[in-house]
Design an enzyme around this catalytic site. Structure first.
Site, PDB file in Angstrom:
ATOM      1  CE  LYS A 121      -1.707   1.897   3.346  1.00 47.50           C
ATOM      2  NZ  LYS A 121      -2.236   2.407   4.732  1.00 47.50           N
ATOM      3  CG  ASP A 139      -7.179   3.177   2.377  1.00 51.69           C
ATOM      4  OD1 ASP A 139      -8.013   2.673   1.728  1.00 51.69           O
ATOM      5  OD2 ASP A 139      -7.168   4.429   2.891  1.00 51.69           O
TER       6      ASP A 139
END
Ligand code: SF4
Length: 216
Positions: A121, A139
């Site tokens: 991420k 996320d």
């Protein structure tokens, strides 16, 4: 499952809700974006933005952060959750950049993930926002919205969500879509109290229709 065509219709509506959606972390250089993003794990962007001015004033680049005393780093980020671990990680990441990459941030997802504290991420956020390299950072907000809109099974992994979004969304919209989905999850389709009653994509949303008892 929601079809790709229907998902893209819903995404268009979500994108129109937040025309100015963008990353909300404050940074001046790609290195600072990397550090701010590492610090933002399980913390709010607002909290990170309160701490980083002092941190970046003292340690603006990889060389200075690599040489910094851990206690001094901790004192500047102690308002952020998990600050002991994060202090260690950002110092070690800075050291690795100095030692192995001439203090220049590599523009490569796999290599970035070798830096301490950097997962997929974070790598996607940094590459997309600092260098315009397409990617979709999944996320908690992107994951939740994707599951509520039912484009992936509820137990899908973060990687499965990312791959589905990459299949559905045109590549040149990945970075922008990621920011819009985060805004939508952060300000409208929130974890505890989603605003389904006033949601412009309710007709696409299995979760919202079930929650409100809407019958198709
Ligand atoms: Fe989120 Fe509710 Fe809208 Fe579905 S209907 S996207 S759960 S706010």
């Amino acid at each position: 499952m929601l079809s790709k065509k229907k998902y893209l219709e819903a995404l268009d509506i979500i994108m129109s809700m937040y025309p100015d959606a963008r990353g909300e972390l404050n940074w001046g250089t790609p290195f600072q974006l990397l550090i701010a993003t590492i610090l933002s794990a399980q913390a709010t962007d607002i909290g990170v933005n309160k701490a980083t001015p002092a941190l970046f004033a003292a340690y603006p680049d990889a060389e200075s952060l690599a040489k910094a005393d851990i206690a001094s780093i901790e004192s500047k980020i102690k308002t952020i959750g998990l600050y002991h671990t994060k202090a260690k990680n950002i110092k070690a990441a800075a050291q690795m950049l100095v030692d192995e990459f001439d203090s220049v941030l590599p523009q490569d997802k796999e290599i970035l993930q070798k830096l301490p504290g950097v997962g997929r991420k974070t790598a996607n956020v940094v590459l997309g926002d600092a260098f315009g390299i397409p990617g979709i950072a999944v996320d908690t907000h992107v994951d939740r919205v994707s599951k509520r809109l039912n484009i992936v099974p509820q137990k899908a992994s973060v990687l499965e969500v990312e791959k589905t979004l990459m299949r559905y969304i045109p590549q040149d919209e990945w970075v922008s879509a990621h920011h819009h989905l985060i805004f939508f999850g952060r300000y409208h389709c929130t974890a505890k109290n989603p605003n389904c009653e006033n949601c412009p994509v309710l007709s696409y949303c299995k979760f919202g229709k079930e929650r409100l008892g809407v019958i198709d």
